[in-house]
Design a protein around this motif. Structure first.
Motif, PDB file in Angstrom:
ATOM      1  N   GLY A   1       7.222   3.870 -16.158  1.00 36.97           N
ATOM      2  CA  GLY A   1       8.090   4.885 -16.743  1.00 36.97           C
ATOM      3  C   GLY A   1       9.506   4.848 -16.190  1.00 36.97           C
ATOM      4  N   SER A   2       9.644   4.512 -14.919  1.00 36.41           N
ATOM      5  CA  SER A   2      10.977   4.501 -14.325  1.00 36.41           C
ATOM      6  C   SER A   2      11.713   3.180 -14.523  1.00 36.41           C
ATOM      7  CB  SER A   2      10.901   4.836 -12.836  1.00 36.41           C
ATOM      8  OG  SER A   2      10.179   3.853 -12.143  1.00 36.41           O
ATOM      9  N   THR A   3      10.983   2.076 -14.699  1.00 33.20           N
ATOM     10  CA  THR A   3      11.640   0.770 -14.859  1.00 33.20           C
ATOM     11  C   THR A   3      11.593   0.256 -16.290  1.00 33.20           C
ATOM     12  OG1 THR A   3       9.632  -0.503 -14.343  1.00 33.20           O
ATOM     13  CG2 THR A   3      11.069   0.106 -12.489  1.00 33.20           C
ATOM     14  N   GLY A   4      10.684   0.792 -17.095  1.00 27.21           N
ATOM     15  CA  GLY A   4      10.547   0.332 -18.464  1.00 27.21           C
ATOM     16  C   GLY A   4       9.704  -0.924 -18.605  1.00 27.21           C
ATOM     17  N   ARG A   5       9.097  -1.394 -17.530  1.00 25.99           N
ATOM     18  CA  ARG A   5       8.217  -2.569 -17.600  1.00 25.99           C
ATOM     19  C   ARG A   5       7.049  -2.401 -16.646  1.00 25.99           C
ATOM     20  NH1 ARG A   5      11.225  -7.049 -13.982  1.00 25.99           N
ATOM     21  NH2 ARG A   5      12.030  -5.541 -12.541  1.00 25.99           N
ATOM     22  N   ALA A   6       6.012  -3.155 -16.915  1.00 26.58           N
ATOM     23  CA  ALA A   6       4.799  -3.080 -16.089  1.00 26.58           C
ATOM     24  C   ALA A   6       5.114  -3.545 -14.670  1.00 26.58           C
ATOM     25  CB  ALA A   6       3.699  -3.951 -16.694  1.00 26.58           C
ATOM     26  N   PRO A   7       4.484  -2.918 -13.670  1.00 30.03           N
ATOM     27  CA  PRO A   7       4.739  -3.325 -12.287  1.00 30.03           C
ATOM     28  C   PRO A   7       4.192  -4.725 -12.018  1.00 30.03           C
ATOM     29  CG  PRO A   7       2.965  -1.727 -12.381  1.00 30.03           C
ATOM     30  CD  PRO A   7       3.526  -1.838 -13.762  1.00 30.03           C
ATOM     31  N   GLY A   8       4.880  -5.466 -11.177  1.00 28.73           N
ATOM     32  CA  GLY A   8       4.433  -6.795 -10.784  1.00 28.73           C
ATOM     33  C   GLY A   8       3.393  -6.711  -9.670  1.00 28.73           C
ATOM     34  N   PRO A   9       2.895  -7.864  -9.242  1.00 23.77           N
ATOM     35  CA  PRO A   9       1.847  -7.898  -8.218  1.00 23.77           C
ATOM     36  C   PRO A   9       2.203  -7.181  -6.918  1.00 23.77           C
ATOM     37  CG  PRO A   9       2.098 -10.056  -9.222  1.00 23.77           C
ATOM     38  CD  PRO A   9       3.202  -9.203  -9.752  1.00 23.77           C
ATOM     39  N   ALA A  10       3.429  -7.293  -6.467  1.00 24.84           N
ATOM     40  CA  ALA A  10       3.814  -6.650  -5.205  1.00 24.84           C
ATOM     41  C   ALA A  10       3.709  -5.126  -5.322  1.00 24.84           C
ATOM     42  CB  ALA A  10       5.219  -7.068  -4.799  1.00 24.84           C
ATOM     43  N   LEU A  11       4.271  -4.566  -6.382  1.00 23.37           N
ATOM     44  CA  LEU A  11       4.212  -3.112  -6.566  1.00 23.37           C
ATOM     45  C   LEU A  11       2.790  -2.629  -6.827  1.00 23.37           C
ATOM     46  CD1 LEU A  11       7.477  -2.268  -8.526  1.00 23.37           C
ATOM     47  CD2 LEU A  11       6.844  -1.550  -6.228  1.00 23.37           C
ATOM     48  N   VAL A  12       2.034  -3.387  -7.579  1.00 18.97           N
ATOM     49  CA  VAL A  12       0.633  -3.011  -7.822  1.00 18.97           C
ATOM     50  C   VAL A  12      -0.118  -2.944  -6.508  1.00 18.97           C
ATOM     51  CG1 VAL A  12      -1.554  -3.846  -8.794  1.00 18.97           C
ATOM     52  CG2 VAL A  12       0.505  -3.797 -10.208  1.00 18.97           C
ATOM     53  N   ASN A  13       0.108  -3.913  -5.628  1.00 12.94           N
ATOM     54  CA  ASN A  13      -0.588  -3.911  -4.351  1.00 12.94           C
ATOM     55  C   ASN A  13      -0.091  -2.815  -3.415  1.00 12.94           C
ATOM     56  OD1 ASN A  13      -2.737  -6.061  -3.925  1.00 12.94           O
ATOM     57  ND2 ASN A  13      -1.174  -7.114  -5.119  1.00 12.94           N
ATOM     58  N   ILE A  14       1.183  -2.473  -3.482  1.00 13.88           N
ATOM     59  CA  ILE A  14       1.691  -1.349  -2.688  1.00 13.88           C
ATOM     60  C   ILE A  14       1.038  -0.051  -3.137  1.00 13.88           C
ATOM     61  CG2 ILE A  14       3.750   0.066  -2.264  1.00 13.88           C
ATOM     62  CD1 ILE A  14       5.340  -2.630  -2.253  1.00 13.88           C
ATOM     63  N   VAL A  15       0.959   0.148  -4.435  1.00 19.70           N
ATOM     64  CA  VAL A  15       0.302   1.345  -4.972  1.00 19.70           C
ATOM     65  C   VAL A  15      -1.179   1.349  -4.587  1.00 19.70           C
ATOM     66  CG1 VAL A  15      -0.399   2.492  -7.115  1.00 19.70           C
ATOM     67  CG2 VAL A  15       1.935   1.654  -6.863  1.00 19.70           C
ATOM     68  N   ASN A  16      -1.837   0.201  -4.695  1.00 17.71           N
ATOM     69  CA  ASN A  16      -3.249   0.105  -4.335  1.00 17.71           C
ATOM     70  C   ASN A  16      -3.453   0.438  -2.854  1.00 17.71           C
ATOM     71  OD1 ASN A  16      -6.022  -0.468  -4.737  1.00 17.71           O
ATOM     72  ND2 ASN A  16      -5.720  -2.523  -3.933  1.00 17.71           N
ATOM     73  N   LEU A  17      -2.621  -0.104  -1.982  1.00 18.08           N
ATOM     74  CA  LEU A  17      -2.743   0.176  -0.546  1.00 18.08           C
ATOM     75  C   LEU A  17      -2.458   1.643  -0.230  1.00 18.08           C
ATOM     76  CD1 LEU A  17      -1.237  -3.079   0.951  1.00 18.08           C
ATOM     77  CD2 LEU A  17      -3.639  -2.359   0.996  1.00 18.08           C
ATOM     78  N   ALA A  18      -1.504   2.243  -0.942  1.00 13.81           N
ATOM     79  CA  ALA A  18      -1.234   3.669  -0.763  1.00 13.81           C
ATOM     80  C   ALA A  18      -2.456   4.493  -1.164  1.00 13.81           C
ATOM     81  CB  ALA A  18      -0.014   4.085  -1.580  1.00 13.81           C
ATOM     82  N   SER A  19      -3.109   4.097  -2.247  1.00 14.96           N
ATOM     83  CA  SER A  19      -4.311   4.831  -2.680  1.00 14.96           C
ATOM     84  C   SER A  19      -5.409   4.698  -1.625  1.00 14.96           C
ATOM     85  CB  SER A  19      -4.798   4.336  -4.041  1.00 14.96           C
ATOM     86  OG  SER A  19      -5.499   3.111  -3.943  1.00 14.96           O
ATOM     87  N   ILE A  20      -5.532   3.525  -1.034  1.00 16.36           N
ATOM     88  CA  ILE A  20      -6.551   3.309  -0.001  1.00 16.36           C
ATOM     89  C   ILE A  20      -6.260   4.175   1.216  1.00 16.36           C
ATOM     90  CG2 ILE A  20      -7.470   1.596   1.627  1.00 16.36           C
ATOM     91  CD1 ILE A  20      -7.124  -0.483  -0.684  1.00 16.36           C
ATOM     92  N   ALA A  21      -4.990   4.267   1.628  1.00 13.74           N
ATOM     93  CA  ALA A  21      -4.631   5.081   2.791  1.00 13.74           C
ATOM     94  C   ALA A  21      -4.990   6.554   2.583  1.00 13.74           C
ATOM     95  CB  ALA A  21      -3.139   4.925   3.089  1.00 13.74           C
ATOM     96  N   ILE A  22      -4.722   7.060   1.406  1.00 13.33           N
ATOM     97  CA  ILE A  22      -5.048   8.455   1.095  1.00 13.33           C
ATOM     98  C   ILE A  22      -6.558   8.658   1.103  1.00 13.33           C
ATOM     99  CG2 ILE A  22      -4.982  10.216  -0.732  1.00 13.33           C
ATOM    100  CD1 ILE A  22      -2.192   8.922  -1.487  1.00 13.33           C
ATOM    101  N   ILE A  23      -7.269   7.737   0.485  1.00  9.25           N
ATOM    102  CA  ILE A  23      -8.723   7.853   0.370  1.00  9.25           C
ATOM    103  C   ILE A  23      -9.407   7.727   1.726  1.00  9.25           C
ATOM    104  CG2 ILE A  23     -10.773   6.802  -0.690  1.00  9.25           C
ATOM    105  CD1 ILE A  23      -8.891   8.448  -2.550  1.00  9.25           C
ATOM    106  N   VAL A  24      -8.853   6.952   2.650  1.00 12.78           N
ATOM    107  CA  VAL A  24      -9.449   6.798   3.980  1.00 12.78           C
ATOM    108  C   VAL A  24      -9.600   8.157   4.662  1.00 12.78           C
ATOM    109  CG1 VAL A  24      -8.907   6.008   6.335  1.00 12.78           C
ATOM    110  CG2 VAL A  24      -8.858   4.405   4.451  1.00 12.78           C
TER     111      VAL A  24
END
Length: 148
Positions: free
Chosen positions: A100-123
């Motif tokens: 929504g903020s960039t107008g394009r799908a996130p690339g692998p780096a951003l996807v993994n940052i979001v995934n790692l953030a989700s893991i940190a919260i869930i831990v």
């Protein structure tokens, strides 16, 4: 407090290994097999779940009461179903916010940052649910006074 720190440390070690398994499986599912992000997140979490149960039951929370393997596994699965849904929701929301903020799908780096953030919260959520719900201690009965 010292006992809680010991349990917490063992929990984090088991979680670290499970995280490596989850991140590896997630990337395999998304980038090698072309799966949808949410489906890949759920599948990767389930793969890591096997390691997490064995490591937590047999090492991190080994001194906790055993209420029966079936009941314990059902509670473990329920907690992890909730946490997996929450993690998938965080990944979905993060990807949507990036798109929504960039107008394009996130690339692998951003996807993994979001995934790692989700893991940190869930831990954090998972530790408290394991500690107080899944692998809890049975309260000791109150001492009986001689007057009773």
């Amino acid at each position: 407090m010292r006992r809680l720190a010991g349990v917490g440390t063992r929990f984090l070690i088991v979680g670290g290994l499970s995280t490596l398994i989850e991140v590896g499986a997630f990337n395999l599912f998304v980038y090698a097999f072309g799966w949808n992000l949410v489906v890949a997140k759920i599948a990767a979490s389930l793969v890591a779940l096997i390691n997490a149960y064995i490591g937590n039951r047999e090492w991190a929370f080994k001194d906790r009461d055993r209420r029966g393997r079936v009941a314990e596994i059902l509670l473990f699965l329920a907690v992890n179903l909730i946490c997996t849904g929450l993690g998938a929701g965080i990944v979905w929301l993060g990807a949507e916010l990036v798109q929504g903020s960039t107008g394009r799908a996130p690339g692998p780096a951003l996807v993994n940052i979001v995934n790692l953030a989700s893991i940190a919260i869930i831990v954090v959520v998972r530790f408290f649910l394991y500690h107080y719900v899944v692998f809890r201690r049975t309260p000791k009965p109150a001492p009986v006074s001689p007057a009773d």
